[in-house]
Design a protein around this motif. Structure first.
Motif, mmCIF file in Angstrom:
data_model
loop_
_atom_site.group_PDB
_atom_site.id
_atom_site.type_symbol
_atom_site.label_atom_id
_atom_site.label_comp_id
_atom_site.label_asym_id
_atom_site.label_seq_id
_atom_site.Cartn_x
_atom_site.Cartn_y
_atom_site.Cartn_z
ATOM 1 N N PHE A 34 -18.137 -28.561 -5.052
ATOM 2 C CA PHE A 34 -16.713 -28.707 -5.222
ATOM 3 C C PHE A 34 -16.390 -28.109 -3.727
ATOM 4 O O PHE A 34 -15.661 -28.676 -2.525
ATOM 5 C CB PHE A 34 -15.165 -28.976 -5.898
ATOM 6 N N LEU A 35 -16.545 -27.114 -3.905
ATOM 7 C CA LEU A 35 -17.009 -26.185 -2.627
ATOM 8 C C LEU A 35 -18.057 -26.580 -0.969
ATOM 9 O O LEU A 35 -17.156 -26.382 -0.191
ATOM 10 C CB LEU A 35 -17.545 -24.455 -2.562
ATOM 11 N N LEU A 36 -19.059 -27.178 -1.250
ATOM 12 C CA LEU A 36 -19.821 -27.276 -0.481
ATOM 13 C C LEU A 36 -18.976 -29.173 0.010
ATOM 14 O O LEU A 36 -19.011 -28.996 1.165
ATOM 15 C CB LEU A 36 -20.814 -27.805 -0.692
ATOM 16 N N PHE A 37 -18.031 -30.188 -0.994
ATOM 17 C CA PHE A 37 -17.522 -31.506 -0.680
ATOM 18 C C PHE A 37 -16.264 -30.961 0.090
ATOM 19 O O PHE A 37 -16.341 -31.719 1.314
ATOM 20 C CB PHE A 37 -16.641 -31.810 -2.037
ATOM 21 N N TRP A 77 -10.254 -27.752 -6.787
ATOM 22 C CA TRP A 77 -11.412 -27.390 -7.566
ATOM 23 C C TRP A 77 -12.630 -26.486 -7.426
ATOM 24 O O TRP A 77 -13.324 -26.746 -8.105
ATOM 25 C CB TRP A 77 -11.599 -29.354 -7.275
ATOM 26 N N PHE A 78 -11.930 -25.617 -6.425
ATOM 27 C CA PHE A 78 -12.694 -24.675 -5.804
ATOM 28 C C PHE A 78 -12.411 -23.232 -6.266
ATOM 29 O O PHE A 78 -13.035 -22.168 -7.160
ATOM 30 C CB PHE A 78 -13.424 -24.461 -4.717
ATOM 31 N N LEU A 79 -11.087 -23.407 -5.873
ATOM 32 C CA LEU A 79 -10.924 -21.742 -5.616
ATOM 33 C C LEU A 79 -10.924 -21.330 -7.915
ATOM 34 O O LEU A 79 -11.204 -20.365 -8.326
ATOM 35 C CB LEU A 79 -9.664 -21.102 -4.978
ATOM 36 N N LEU A 114 -14.602 -31.391 -14.769
ATOM 37 C CA LEU A 114 -15.676 -32.487 -14.261
ATOM 38 C C LEU A 114 -15.547 -34.409 -13.603
ATOM 39 O O LEU A 114 -15.144 -34.433 -12.550
ATOM 40 C CB LEU A 114 -17.079 -32.361 -14.359
ATOM 41 N N PHE A 115 -14.697 -34.191 -14.707
ATOM 42 C CA PHE A 115 -14.798 -35.474 -14.511
ATOM 43 C C PHE A 115 -13.103 -35.943 -13.527
ATOM 44 O O PHE A 115 -13.408 -37.162 -12.681
ATOM 45 C CB PHE A 115 -13.928 -36.555 -15.804
ATOM 46 N N SER A 116 -12.548 -35.125 -13.315
ATOM 47 C CA SER A 116 -11.451 -35.438 -12.440
ATOM 48 C C SER A 116 -11.767 -35.243 -11.343
ATOM 49 O O SER A 116 -11.170 -36.287 -10.097
ATOM 50 C CB SER A 116 -10.175 -33.998 -12.526
ATOM 51 N N GLY A 117 -12.749 -34.523 -10.894
ATOM 52 C CA GLY A 117 -12.853 -33.820 -9.662
ATOM 53 C C GLY A 117 -14.517 -35.465 -9.506
ATOM 54 O O GLY A 117 -14.105 -36.036 -8.345
ATOM 55 N N VAL A 118 -14.909 -36.092 -10.642
ATOM 56 C CA VAL A 118 -15.263 -37.523 -9.892
ATOM 57 C C VAL A 118 -14.517 -38.684 -9.682
ATOM 58 O O VAL A 118 -14.438 -39.257 -8.952
ATOM 59 C CB VAL A 118 -16.101 -37.341 -11.236
ATOM 60 N N LEU A 119 -13.723 -38.384 -10.121
ATOM 61 C CA LEU A 119 -12.209 -39.392 -10.451
ATOM 62 C C LEU A 119 -12.001 -38.695 -8.353
ATOM 63 O O LEU A 119 -11.929 -40.652 -7.875
ATOM 64 C CB LEU A 119 -10.720 -39.718 -11.023
ATOM 65 N N ALA A 161 -6.317 -37.984 -11.022
ATOM 66 C CA ALA A 161 -7.457 -37.115 -10.287
ATOM 67 C C ALA A 161 -6.075 -35.887 -10.877
ATOM 68 O O ALA A 161 -6.639 -34.749 -11.664
ATOM 69 C CB ALA A 161 -7.991 -37.052 -9.655
ATOM 70 N N LEU A 162 -5.405 -34.995 -9.685
ATOM 71 C CA LEU A 162 -5.248 -34.192 -10.383
ATOM 72 C C LEU A 162 -4.156 -33.734 -11.827
ATOM 73 O O LEU A 162 -4.073 -32.839 -12.664
ATOM 74 C CB LEU A 162 -3.705 -34.127 -9.259
ATOM 75 N N MET A 163 -3.819 -34.685 -12.291
ATOM 76 C CA MET A 163 -2.899 -34.914 -13.520
ATOM 77 C C MET A 163 -4.196 -34.737 -14.076
ATOM 78 O O MET A 163 -4.284 -33.683 -15.693
ATOM 79 C CB MET A 163 -1.949 -36.297 -14.502
#
Length: 830
Positions: A34-37, A77-79, A114-119, A161-163
């Motif tokens: 997610f850092l790269l993203f 999603w990173f820090l 993980l799946f929140s980031g995928v969403l 996704a944040l939820m």
């Protein structure tokens, strides 16, 4: 069993693992992705800003999406997750535990993450992701005020996704708080814990309450976007309401992000200066003060609002006051360096760089803490630069931690020369990127055009962005080279490291310790079934003697209860929840058509897509099935037989974890009720429309729920007596009363619907339906748990030998009843 556990080279291992070290690695690797993203998003909009009119790389809408996604990805999603990865791997090692208190919940926390980031990534393909900025200010956070109306579904998916991410955080905080408070090695008091563990303990305490406030805000926003309620779509104080709830989370979040980095700085300064941190006791006290004060400064983000000057002055004082404990911590680090023998290794260089950047960020932040200066700087690139000097100083220290613990995690050493080149390029790139923003401070933030006179500064920043991005390529190359061809790391590569993780092999064995770690003698020893030599607990090397090292590496301590390490159901629950949320993101058009058909002044955003209801139902079905399998699975996670448990000696792990969950839920309900009180006062208390059809249904439901609390107490008595029929009868009575409560609520709702009063009919109706609906959702969850328990009693004679699950259910049910005691007078009598 450990013997049946898949090897690390197997994909199955990573799908089923619940071991804290594996979960830590999963967090770190995923956070790097997610850092790269987020970094690619940043490079896109920085390239666009090469000239004042924009290069045309992005449209206006896609620019806003890139800026928003970058902020969300980096902050959420990173820090926090990379810090959580370090904590997952290291905190149990540092306190002498074999795992976290709830290993399956730990794995579930990761899969939710993980799946929140995928969403979030899927939202880009749903017409466009959310574009209202990472702070999601009202009213720009609802589709009515979003330029790209076609992005409604993608924007809603981002909110959901944040939820899901906040649910991940909630599970993690419960787990870490329970573990640190109840699973410390014998003799390891709170005061003597390693500083990284101290920093993480305070981080999760802040997370417990701050993320609950964010979850409440997101719940209200999600109902606005999906069900078309009116919290943030009105001009009746909605902007202030969002700012209060969001920043009650948002400012503690700054310290939530920075505290783990601070803990890494303390550890690395001690190790590479060869001495204990100067003023250690006062540093811990300072961190505690900051953690408490972090919830008392949120309103300094609202100096430009209509809040009166006296309140603003008070919050200006609390803002300046919170900087004082940080001054002490900064001086402690400087004096430790002055009085030590500094070794300029890669981890230390990044920690030192983090300190320099944080000082600059802190000083520039003091400007914003003054009301008068904030009027000038608010919403400009001065804020952007200050914010990144603070937040990315935390990133800098986290990279120090990555290099510092890399040998322990991988068993491989990295190339020091490459590490130092990485630091040089990183530090130059960062300052070239962000320092010009102080000079270009008159540029409004989040704009895709700027004044021509600022072009030079923006071009410097863009060059810096690409240099900064290139530094991470150097890091990935250095770490990849180490992993493939690096020399084997010794168990303790650092001469003056002093924490327990360096006393075991690199990488550590599956269950961490061959013996039981103990500090009872004042130094680290391994007792019971091992004969490991004691280690030096002073300022010298913390290394196990050769005979003890062999024992640790080869002999596994056999316990009467062997811990399990594998379960597929956390993965299943995470996937099911993500599918369910994905379906919910596309239901708005159906609600819009329903509202229009009933005369509401609402314009449908899109034509309905039949795929979304199908996905919603499929996700819900999968979720119920995986939750059932999770509940029925036999999984053993034994509590430590001998451990330091102050101040919770008499409370079991599960009960303590439930207490922490309920504490966070208090904040969720508190925010929902606070929204009701705030909006009612803002509109005029006497002007408020009382929504319930009458007071008597609320009074009846109060009696029903209070009676159900009594039947739950009777259920516990029956379980303690081993009376199966009595337990079934009392739990069934509780379910029947809960269903009665829901039946009365259904009658109330249907009566209002018959009168044409729906949740989208006005602000008062939205608040009534959402707040009572949130409580009703808790009742439904309680009924599902009660039904599950009844099935287990019938099939397995459960809870007759161990009545504690009945007690835990009772605590939850009593909490739900107490919440109703507050809702009844507020909505029915006032």
């Amino acid at each position: 069993m450990a013997d049946d556990f898949p090897p690390m080279t197997s994909i199955k291992r990573w799908l089923v693992t619940t071991n804290h070290k594996d979960v830590g690695i999963l967090y770190i690797v995923t956070a790097m992705f997610f850092l790269l993203f987020g970094g690619v998003m940043a490079l896109l909009f920085r390239a666009h800003l090469w000239q004042s009119g924009g290069l045309g790389i992005l449209t206006d809408s896609s620019f806003n999406q890139a800026v928003t996604a970058h902020g969300l990805l980096m902050v959420f999603w990173f820090l926090s997750p990379i810090a959580s990865g370090f904590a997952n791997y290291l905190v149990p090692l540092q306190i002498g535990a074999k795992d976290l208190a709830f290993p399956r919940l730990n794995a579930l926390s990761y899969w939710f993450y993980l799946f929140s980031g995928v969403l979030l990534m899927i939202s880009f393909f749903q017409g466009g992701t959310f574009e209202g900025g990472w702070t999601m200010y009202a009213p720009l956070n609802v589709p009515t005020y979003t330029p790209a109306v076609e992005a409604t579904t993608g924007g809603t998916a981002t909110i959901l996704a944040l939820m899901l991410f906040t649910l991940s955080i909630t599970l993690g905080t419960m787990n870490f708080l329970t573990t640190i408070h109840r699973s410390r090695a014998e003799g390891l008091g709170l005061w003597n814990m390693p500083l990284f563990t101290w920093s993480w303990l305070l981080t999760v305490w802040m997370m417990l309450f701050a993320f609950a406030a964010l979850l409440a805000a997101l719940l209200l926003l999600a109902t606005d976007r999906i069900l078309l309620t009116q919290y943030f779509a009105t001009d009746q104080g909605s902007g202030l309401l969002w700012a209060h709830i969001f920043w009650f989370f948002g400012h503690p979040e700054v310290y939530i992000v920075f505290f783990p980095a601070l803990g890494i700085m303390f550890e690395t300064f001690q190790t590479f200066c060869g001495r204990r941190l100067v003023g250690r006791k006062w540093v811990i006290i300072s961190m505690v003060l900051v953690a408490v004060q972090s919830f008392l400064v949120w309103m300094h983000h609202m100096f430009l609002t209509s809040i009166n000057l006296e309140i603003k002055t008070l919050f200006m004082a609390t803002t300046i006051g919170i900087s004082l404990p940080f001054d002490l911590m900064v001086f402690a680090l400087i004096y430790t360096m002055v009085k030590g023998r500094v070794r300029f290794t890669t981890p230390f260089l990044f920690s030192l760089g983090a300190l320099v950047l944080f000082i600059l960020g802190g000083i520039t932040g003091v400007f914003l803490g003054a009301v008068v200066l904030d009027y000038e700087f608010r919403g400009t690139y001065w804020v952007v630069a200050h914010f990144h000097y603070v937040m990315v100083s935390g990133v800098t220290a986290l990279i120090a931690g990555l290099y510092y613990w890399w040998p322990k995690i991988t068993g491989k050493m990295y190339d020091e020369t490459l590490g130092k080149i990485h630091f040089a390029v990183y530090f130059v790139g960062f300052n070239l990127l962000y320092f010009p923003m102080f000079l270009a401070w008159e540029t409004p933030r989040r704009v895709f055009h700027f004044a021509e006179g600022m072009t030079f500064y923006h071009q410097l920043a863009t060059v810096g962005a690409f240099v900064f991005g290139a530094s991470f390529l150097i890091m990935f190359y250095a770490l990849g080279k180490s992993l493939v061809a690096g020399p084997d790391a010794p168990d303790n590569p650092w001469e003056f490291s002093r924490t327990a993780e360096w006393a075991i092999p690199s990488p550590p064995p599956l269950e961490n310790w061959a013996g039981r770690p103990s500090y009872a003698s004042g130094r680290l020893e391994f007792v019971d079934d091992t004969k490991a030599a004691a280690t030096d607990g002073g300022t010298g090397s913390l290394a196990v003697a050769e005979s003890g090292q062999a024992t640790l590496a080869e002999h596994h301590h056999e316990e009467e209860e062997h811990a399990d390490h594998a379960s597929i159901w956390p993965f299943g629950i995470g996937l099911s929840t993500a599918i369910f949320f994905l379906g919910l993101s596309g239901l708005t058009p159906y609600v819009g058509q329903f509202a229009e058909a009933r005369g509401a002044d609402i314009v449908g955003t899109q034509d309905p897509n039949m795929i979304y209801p199908i996905v919603t139902l499929a996700g819900l079905g999968m979720l119920l099935y995986t939750l059932w399998k999770f509940g029925m699975e036999e999984f053993n996670a034994p509590e430590m037989a001998i451990a330091e448990r102050w101040p919770f000696e008499g409370v079991g792990n599960t009960k303590l974890g439930l207490w922490f969950f309920l504490a966070s839920d208090v904040v969720v309900f508190g925010a929902a009720l606070g929204a009701f009180v705030f909006m009612r006062i803002h509109m005029g208390w006497s002007e408020w429309t009382t929504v319930p059809p009458a007071a008597w249904p609320g009074l009846l439901n109060t009696y029903v729920l209070l009676t159900s609390s009594f039947t739950v107490i009777l259920a516990l008595v029956m379980a303690e007596r081993g009376n199966k029929k009595g337990l079934l009868a009392t739990l069934s009575a509780t379910m029947l009363l809960g269903l009665t409560f829901m039946g009365v609520k259904a009658w109330e709702y249907s009566t209002k619907f018959a009168e044409g009063d729906y949740w989208f009919s006005g602000l008062e109706y939205s608040i009534y339906y959402v707040t009572t609906g949130l409580h009703g959702l808790h009742v439904i969850l309680g009924l599902l748990v009660a039904g599950f328990m009844i099935v287990k009693i019938v099939l397995q004679d459960a809870y007759l030998d161990d009545h504690r699950p009945v007690e835990y259910f009772g605590l939850y049910w009593h909490f739900v009843d107490i919440v109703w005691v507050f809702l009844f007078p507020l909505f029915y009598l006032m």
